[in-house]
Design a protein around this motif. Structure first.
Motif: not given
Ligand code: KIV
Length: 272
Positions: A31, A52-53, A91, A121
């Motif tokens: 990411t 979105d992390s 995301d 995603k």
């Molecule tokens: O939001 C994110 O970083 C994720 C990944 C870790 C798969 O969805």
């Protein structure tokens, strides 16, 4: 591919990833949330995900749920500026695609048009399939995400491993096939038993990317700040720390503070 060089010429596309699955070549993903990190990652990664992390790692929330479309667009723009080779996936945040397929396609479109993403995603199985189809019909590549989907954390009641029981495992296998039929180009599998991830991987033509899903998926993804030892609030067992940057940062900050307090910084050479 010439990883880790300025001359890296390949541009990873959704087709590249499909070829990699066919050849049995593993897909490396991490990411990023800004241009600085994206430039480092772009030397080595096949996929860069603006996760979105960022809600937890950058904005300091406890979950990913408060993340907005505007935050995702802004950080995708930052990452775009540091990414040339890797496939840039962004995301879709909570409630940007669950309400209606029309909203989903509009919001996904913003991530491509304003953010510069090349794919989006979405988390979830059969309940989001109409949203997935609308995006795919509009020419937007979609990555799926099953297992421990963090936007459903309150419904799950915690960060435990998903699909350990037969009924949930069965549902996940069905969801994976439904999403593939809807047109996703790849599927993230998060925190599920390794045997289940292997079975799903074998049942699909599209590549799976695992996070806490064993080593039989077609690729792996981690949150960069986790694997660099920077984010310390949650320590999932599946994260391998490749370094402990937090220690180096604290040491440097302490040293700087001491030098400022003692007058050792700046020196004559650092002055005009
Ligand atoms: O939001 C994110 O970083 C994720 C990944 C870790 C798969 O969805």
């Amino acid at each position: 591919m010439e990883y880790g060089t300025d001359e890296r010429k390949d541009k990873v596309s959704v087709r590249t990833l499909q070829m990699m699955k066919k050849k049995g070549e593993k897909i490396a993903a991490l990411t990023a949330y800004d241009a600085l990190f994206a430039e480092f990652l772009d030397e080595w990664m096949d996929i860069i995900l603006v996760g979105d992390s960022l809600g937890m790692v950058i904005a300091g929330y406890d979950t990913t749920i408060p993340v907005t479309m505007n935050q995702m667009v802004l950080h995708t723009q930052y990452v775009r500026r540091g990414t040339r080779h890797a496939l840039l996936v962004a995301d879709m945040p909570f409630l940007s695609y669950q309400v209606s397929p029309e909203e989903a396609v509009k919001n996904a479109g913003r991530l491509l048009k304003e953010g510069g993403a090349e794919a989006v995603k979405l988390e979830g199985g059969k309940y989001i399939v109409d949203a997935v189809k609308r995006c795919v019909q509009a020419g937007i590549p979609v990555m799926g995400h099953l297992g421990l989907t963090p936007q459903s954390i309150h419904a799950f009641g915690g960060w435990q491993t998903r699909a350990k029981k037969e009924a949930e495992a069965q549902q996940l296998k069905e969801d994976a096939l439904i999403l593939q039929d809807a047109g996703i180009f790849s599927l993230v599998l998060e925190k599920i038993p390794a045997t289940l991830a292997e079975e799903v991987t074998q049942s699909l033509n599209i590549p799976t990317i695992g996070i806490g899903a064993g080593n039989k998926t077609d690729g792996q993804i981690l949150v960069t700040q986790d694997m660099l030892g920077l984010y310390e609030k949650i320590k999932p067992k599946f994260v391998r720390k490749y370094t402990e940057l937090s220690g180096f940062i604290r040491e440097a900050l302490k040293h700087y503070q001491e030098d400022v307090k003692s007058g050792a910084f700046p020196s004559e050479e650092e002055s005009f």
